[in-house]
Scaffold this motif. Structure first.
Motif, short mmCIF file in Angstrom:
data_model
loop_
_atom_site.label_atom_id
_atom_site.label_comp_id
_atom_site.label_asym_id
_atom_site.label_seq_id
_atom_site.Cartn_x
_atom_site.Cartn_y
_atom_site.Cartn_z
N LEU A 97 -20.65 -44.82 44.77
CA LEU A 97 -21.01 -45.43 43.48
C LEU A 97 -22.16 -46.41 43.63
N SER A 98 -22.10 -47.23 44.69
CA SER A 98 -23.16 -48.22 44.93
C SER A 98 -24.49 -47.53 45.19
N ALA A 99 -24.44 -46.48 46.04
CA ALA A 99 -25.68 -45.76 46.38
C ALA A 99 -26.30 -45.13 45.14
N ARG A 100 -25.47 -44.50 44.32
CA ARG A 100 -25.99 -43.85 43.12
C ARG A 100 -26.61 -44.88 42.17
N ASN A 150 -31.26 -46.77 39.46
CA ASN A 150 -31.96 -47.91 38.87
C ASN A 150 -33.18 -48.35 39.68
N ARG A 151 -33.45 -47.58 40.74
CA ARG A 151 -34.62 -47.85 41.59
C ARG A 151 -34.64 -49.29 42.10
N ASP A 204 -29.06 -43.54 54.90
CA ASP A 204 -28.26 -42.76 53.95
C ASP A 204 -28.96 -42.66 52.59
N LEU A 205 -29.51 -43.78 52.14
CA LEU A 205 -30.21 -43.78 50.85
C LEU A 205 -31.48 -42.93 50.90
N VAL A 242 -29.31 -31.09 40.25
CA VAL A 242 -30.17 -30.38 39.30
C VAL A 242 -30.34 -31.18 38.00
N CYS A 243 -29.42 -32.11 37.74
CA CYS A 243 -29.54 -32.98 36.56
C CYS A 243 -30.41 -34.20 36.85
N ARG A 244 -30.98 -34.26 38.08
CA ARG A 244 -31.90 -35.32 38.54
C ARG A 244 -31.17 -36.61 38.90
N ARG A 245 -29.83 -36.60 38.90
CA ARG A 245 -29.10 -37.75 39.42
C ARG A 245 -28.97 -37.62 40.93
N PHE A 246 -28.61 -38.73 41.57
CA PHE A 246 -28.51 -38.76 43.03
C PHE A 246 -27.06 -38.63 43.48
#
Length: 418
Positions: free
Chosen positions: A330-333, A338-339, A354-355, A362-366
């Protein structure tokens, strides 16, 4: 005291007359000379002047008065071999460029002493015309194709813009080459180089680098993080022993041509889609089983992936979903979405890694460690205008990896795998 460089003399009166300077330097020899020979036993410092000689005017233009006549020195880019000396009378700016930085610093130091009326701590010659042989030092191209021609006792001409040293048996990059700040093209092909020095990034004007047919087994991260990010256009790493390129490789975002043929690559950088200017990519005869998901973001004119060990797309996906998502995930995402800036001095280094290697859905989320991974066949003509067949059967398709951050994304995109 002499300096070989390019010189442009700009009159500060031209703008007031509505005129413009031509804005281009010429090859010149700048000399700090004695204005006249001192009389025997004459006290006081020697009177110095500045002589600018060119190929067309070997006698040169003499600026006789330096004492208290220099309005300002502009030395911000002196380490790049550039500086400007502004004289009060005549009202001109003497712009020096493409000079050896250490020689330029010595000349400027001597000029400062002359400006203060101090004795210049250097041997000053009398004003004499410059010989034609002096201008032969302005060599911009040197091609060496055997050991016998390689300079062991002489330095490379500082003004070189194109240097080729092939078939010379080099096992490392000659550190003298890294002092050639004007280099635009460096060809070190057909040698035995195993490793690149971290300081190769000091060649801030380098646009083309040929390292083909060497013994490289890895590629330097320092190289990828250097000033070459802004200058390097063409890179040839073919015929080496490279198995993988670092994640940071994709920060060389000015690359237009990349050759990786005949290595031992088992994967391409997974962020290769960030190379927005890349137009020519050749990675034939490697050991690539699959292409990274970001590969589909490329827009190429030419693509060659012939002779790789591509595997057929897998029918079943690899499922690594975490339910519920871990705090780390969750923290990484959140950080990536939020860059939020991160670095090794802020969070542990392994978390930075890791980051840096996070997958993109495919939805452009990490997604970090919670994802579904699938492979599908991609027609390479979707990313390149000209495609070399990937095998002897006439195929132009290759397997590409796709990642999904959730089961919902996988189901919505399941038509990809039909």
């Amino acid at each position: 005291m002499k300096l070989h460089c390019e010189v442009e003399v700009v009159s500060r009166h031209l703008p007031t007359l509505g005129l413009r300077n031509r804005g281009k330097g010429v090859r010149a020899v700048v000399s700090l000379c004695q204005l006249r020979a001192p009389a025997k036993g004459e006290p006081g410092p020697r009177s110095a002047c500045l002589l600018v000689s060119t190929m067309k005017d070997k006698r040169g233009t003499c600026y006789e008065q330096l004492k208290e006549n220099i309005e300002q020195f502009f030395t911000r880019f002196v380490d790049e071999g550039k500086a400007t000396v502004r004289l009060k009378e005549p009202p001109v700016d003497i712009c020096l460029s493409k000079a050896n930085s250490s020689s330029l610093k010595s000349l400027l130091s001597a000029m400062r002493l002359a400006h203060r009326g101090c004795d210049v701590n250097a041997s000053l010659s009398m004003i004499t015309p410059v010989k034609t042989s002096e201008f032969e030092k302005f060599k911009t191209k040197m091609v060496i194709t055997c050991k016998k021609e390689y300079p062991l006792t002489k330095n490379f001409p500082y003004s070189l813009e194109h240097l080729q040293t092939s078939y010379c048996g080099l096992v490392r990059v000659d550190m003298r080459m890294l002092c050639l700040k004007n280099l635009v093209r460096l060809d070190l092909s057909h040698n035995h180089i195993k490793k690149l020095p971290a300081t190769i990034g000091d060649l801030t004007h380098l646009q083309e680098l040929d390292l083909s047919d060497n013994h490289l087994e890895s590629f330097s991260v320092a190289f990828c993080l250097s000033a070459l990010q802004k200058s390097l256009r063409r890179l040839d790493l073919s015929k080496n022993k490279i198995k993988a390129l670092p994640v940071q490789f994709c920060q060389l975002q000015e690359l237009t041509d990349l050759k990786l043929d005949d290595n031992e690559l088992i994967q391409l950088p997974f962020k290769i889609g960030q190379l927005k200017h890349l137009r020519f990519l050749s990675a034939a005869r490697n050991k690539l089983p699959v292409l990274p998901s970001e590969f589909k973001n490329l827009s190429l004119e030419y693509l060659d992936l012939f002779g790789n060990t591509f595997e057929p797309p897998k029918t079943l996906p690899v499922i690594k979903l975490q339910v519920p998502l871990s705090l780390l995930e969750l923290s990484a995402r959140t950080i990536l979405y939020n860059r939020i800036p991160y670095a090794a001095h802020i969070i542990p280094f392994h978390l930075c890694q890791d980051l840096d290697t996070a997958k993109i859905c495919v939805c452009r989320r990490f997604c970090l460690k919670s994802f579904i991974q699938g492979t599908t066949a991609m027609n390479l003509h979707s990313v390149a205008h000209t495609v070399v067949l990937v095998d002897n059967m006439g195929g132009t398709e290759a397997p590409i990896t796709s990642y999904f951050c959730s089961l919902t994304c996988y189901v919505n995109s399941s038509d990809i795998f039909k």
